[in-house]
Design a protein around this motif. Structure first.
Motif, PDB file in Angstrom:
ATOM      1  N   GLY A  21       3.114 -11.594  -0.212  1.00 34.61           N
ATOM      2  CA  GLY A  21       2.354 -12.678   0.415  1.00 34.61           C
ATOM      3  C   GLY A  21       3.178 -13.333   1.499  1.00 34.61           C
ATOM      4  O   GLY A  21       4.319 -12.931   1.761  1.00 34.61           O
ATOM      5  N   GLU A  78      -5.446  -7.262   2.068  1.00 32.48           N
ATOM      6  CA  GLU A  78      -5.984  -8.231   1.109  1.00 32.48           C
ATOM      7  C   GLU A  78      -7.217  -7.733   0.389  1.00 32.48           C
ATOM      8  O   GLU A  78      -7.451  -8.069  -0.763  1.00 32.48           O
ATOM      9  N   GLN A  79      -8.030  -6.954   1.072  1.00 32.27           N
ATOM     10  CA  GLN A  79      -9.255  -6.428   0.475  1.00 32.27           C
ATOM     11  C   GLN A  79      -9.270  -4.919   0.596  1.00 32.27           C
ATOM     12  O   GLN A  79      -8.748  -4.352   1.557  1.00 32.27           O
ATOM     13  N   ASP A 102      -5.876  -2.438  -2.956  1.00 35.53           N
ATOM     14  CA  ASP A 102      -5.437  -3.601  -2.193  1.00 35.53           C
ATOM     15  C   ASP A 102      -3.938  -3.825  -2.434  1.00 35.53           C
ATOM     16  O   ASP A 102      -3.360  -3.286  -3.379  1.00 35.53           O
ATOM     17  N   VAL A 127       0.204  -9.219   3.522  1.00 36.01           N
ATOM     18  CA  VAL A 127      -0.942 -10.122   3.381  1.00 36.01           C
ATOM     19  C   VAL A 127      -0.461 -11.561   3.454  1.00 36.01           C
ATOM     20  O   VAL A 127       0.726 -11.850   3.336  1.00 36.01           O
ATOM     21  N   GLU A 128      -1.413 -12.487   3.653  1.00 36.01           N
ATOM     22  CA  GLU A 128      -1.083 -13.916   3.726  1.00 36.01           C
ATOM     23  C   GLU A 128      -0.535 -14.462   2.456  1.00 36.01           C
ATOM     24  O   GLU A 128      -0.515 -14.196   1.438  1.00 36.01           O
TER      25      GLU A 128
END
Length: 128
Positions: A21, A78-79, A102, A127-128
């Motif tokens: 993340g 993320e997805q 993911d 990802v964030e």
């Protein structure tokens, strides 16, 4: 580093994933900004902001340097998005099974396979 902690345990001598993340990863106590390739004994930055930016040639070059891999875990972001057919078929031609999911699931799956001493590598999109 903020993000999602997934492993507090230390697998000695391995590049296990501790957090993901915040547009990066904590792998074996080292911060990697952006996407990464990782295998049991090395990790390296990957210039690919999305799964579509990763080429079969990039993957094969990394796998060649990682000493024989039977499973490639690919964290696509993320997805979940479907993998490109040429990646699955191209890796299959080299005897590598592609496990596509993911990024969060890929981090967890990589660690489990690593703990089982499987010959595994991962491509992880940040990802964030």
């Amino acid at each position: 580093m903020s993000g999602f902690e997934i492993s507090q345990a230390t697998l000695h001598g391995t590049h296990h994933i501790q957090r993901y993340g915040d547009r990066g990863f904590l792998i074996a106590d080292e911060r990697y900004d952006g996407s990464v390739f990782v295998c049991p004994d090395q990790a390296e930055r990957l210039d690919a902001p999305s799964a579509d930016d990763v080429t079969l040639d990039q993957i094969l070059a990394f796998l060649q340097s990682s000493g024989g891999v039977e499973i490639l875990v690919f964290g696509c972001g993320e997805q979940f998005i479907p993998p490109r057919k040429e990646l699955r078929s191209g890796l299959g031609e080299h005897g590598v099974v592609l496990e596509w999911m993911d990024t969060g699931a890929a981090c967890r799956t990589f660690n489990v396979l690593l703990s089982e001493a499987r010959r595994v590598a991962a491509v992880l999109i940040a990802v964030e």
